[in-house]
Design a protein around this motif. Structure first.
Motif, short mmCIF file in Angstrom:
data_model
loop_
_atom_site.label_atom_id
_atom_site.label_comp_id
_atom_site.label_asym_id
_atom_site.label_seq_id
_atom_site.Cartn_x
_atom_site.Cartn_y
_atom_site.Cartn_z
N ASN A 1 -23.73 13.70 -68.99
CA ASN A 1 -24.82 13.67 -67.58
C ASN A 1 -24.45 14.14 -66.95
O ASN A 1 -25.54 13.38 -65.78
N ALA A 44 -24.66 16.76 -65.41
CA ALA A 44 -25.82 17.09 -65.04
C ALA A 44 -26.83 16.81 -63.93
O ALA A 44 -27.34 17.34 -63.20
N LEU A 45 -26.52 15.00 -63.90
CA LEU A 45 -27.08 14.79 -62.95
C LEU A 45 -26.68 15.45 -61.57
O LEU A 45 -27.77 15.08 -60.36
N ALA A 105 -25.02 18.24 -60.57
CA ALA A 105 -25.84 19.54 -60.37
C ALA A 105 -26.91 18.90 -60.01
O ALA A 105 -28.16 20.20 -58.95
N GLN A 106 -27.96 18.56 -60.83
CA GLN A 106 -29.31 18.19 -59.99
C GLN A 106 -29.87 17.59 -59.21
O GLN A 106 -30.40 17.73 -58.45
N VAL A 113 -29.30 19.97 -56.80
CA VAL A 113 -30.34 20.97 -56.65
C VAL A 113 -31.78 20.39 -55.63
O VAL A 113 -31.73 21.45 -54.61
N ARG A 114 -31.78 19.54 -56.36
CA ARG A 114 -33.49 19.03 -55.68
C ARG A 114 -33.05 17.74 -54.50
O ARG A 114 -34.33 17.70 -53.90
N HIS A 115 -32.01 17.55 -54.59
CA HIS A 115 -31.98 16.21 -53.21
C HIS A 115 -30.65 16.32 -52.38
O HIS A 115 -30.35 15.62 -51.73
N LEU A 152 -33.37 11.70 -63.52
CA LEU A 152 -31.94 12.40 -63.60
C LEU A 152 -32.02 12.35 -64.98
O LEU A 152 -31.75 11.34 -65.39
N PRO A 153 -30.63 13.37 -65.66
CA PRO A 153 -29.82 13.20 -66.63
C PRO A 153 -29.30 12.14 -66.91
O PRO A 153 -28.24 11.80 -66.21
#
Length: 213
Positions: A88, A91-92, A94-95, A98-100, A114-115
């Motif tokens: 997690n 993954a969070l 990476a997110q 990409v997104r923020h 977020l994961p």
């Protein structure tokens, strides 16, 4: 409790512990977010020991992604659910990239997307990192809400909503820390130390403990 009793109860906790703050070790919203994710079903002390090396090697989302799941896992094997938490955290991270743009968002919707981030984790981050008046209900606050009569409820969301309604708005944000530390060190699950409770007078618990001999 009435609203007046709730204000008095929280006021007494504040007076007893005026410098209450998170016991997790962090340096910015990102390390706070990771620490809170890791703290699920683990003590703050165990998380702090694990994150010394983790945050040295990966202090930001890009470094955490580069470290990878196996690299994160090596640092956090001493805490519960470490395999899922390692996945997690990567993954969070990476997110976030990409997104923020690598920054921790300051809205509940974005955080909960977020994961590994649920409502409680989002509430902690919003409260501590962004000074928002949220109430994160963990096992300690859930117990206090029911035991004292401050905000009875059969679910964490019911207790959260009750606390938000009952605690005066000007006290809500810091009340998270006053309540969680009170539950951790005074209003304990099996042996509440009622004789040390600053809010004893307002508390509705029928089995208040006398001071031990």
């Amino acid at each position: 409790m009435t609203r007046a009793q709730a204000r008095a109860f929280i006021t007494h906790l504040a007076e007893a512990n005026p410098d209450a703050r998170s016991e997790l070790t962090y340096t910015d919203p990102y390390t706070l977010l990771v620490a809170v994710v890791l703290s699920a079903q683990a003590t703050d002390a165990s998380v702090n020991k694990a994150t010394v090396g983790l945050f040295r090697d990966a202090p930001d989302p890009a470094a955490m992604v580069a470290l990878g799941v196996d690299g994160v896992a090596r640092h956090i094997r001493t805490i519960g659910l470490w395999r899922a938490k390692a996945a997690n955290v990567v993954a969070l991270s990476a997110q976030l990239l990409v997104r923020h743009d690598g920054r921790v968002p300051d809205t509940r919707e974005a955080l909960e997307a977020l994961p590994g981030v649920g409502r409680k984790t989002a509430n902690v981050v919003l409260n501590v990192a962004f000074d928002q008046s949220t109430m994160a209900v963990d096992t300690h606050i859930f117990r206090i809400g029911n035991r004292t009569g401050l905000a009875p409820g059969s679910t964490t969301r019911q207790v959260e909503d009750g606390l938000v309604r009952r605690i005066p708005a000007d006290m809500l944000r810091p009340a998270h820390h006053w309540l969680i530390l009170h539950g951790r060190y005074v209003c304990k699950a099996r042996s509440p130390e009622c004789w040390r409770c600053a809010g004893r007078e307002e508390c509705r618990f029928p089995d208040k403990r006398a001071s031990p001999a």
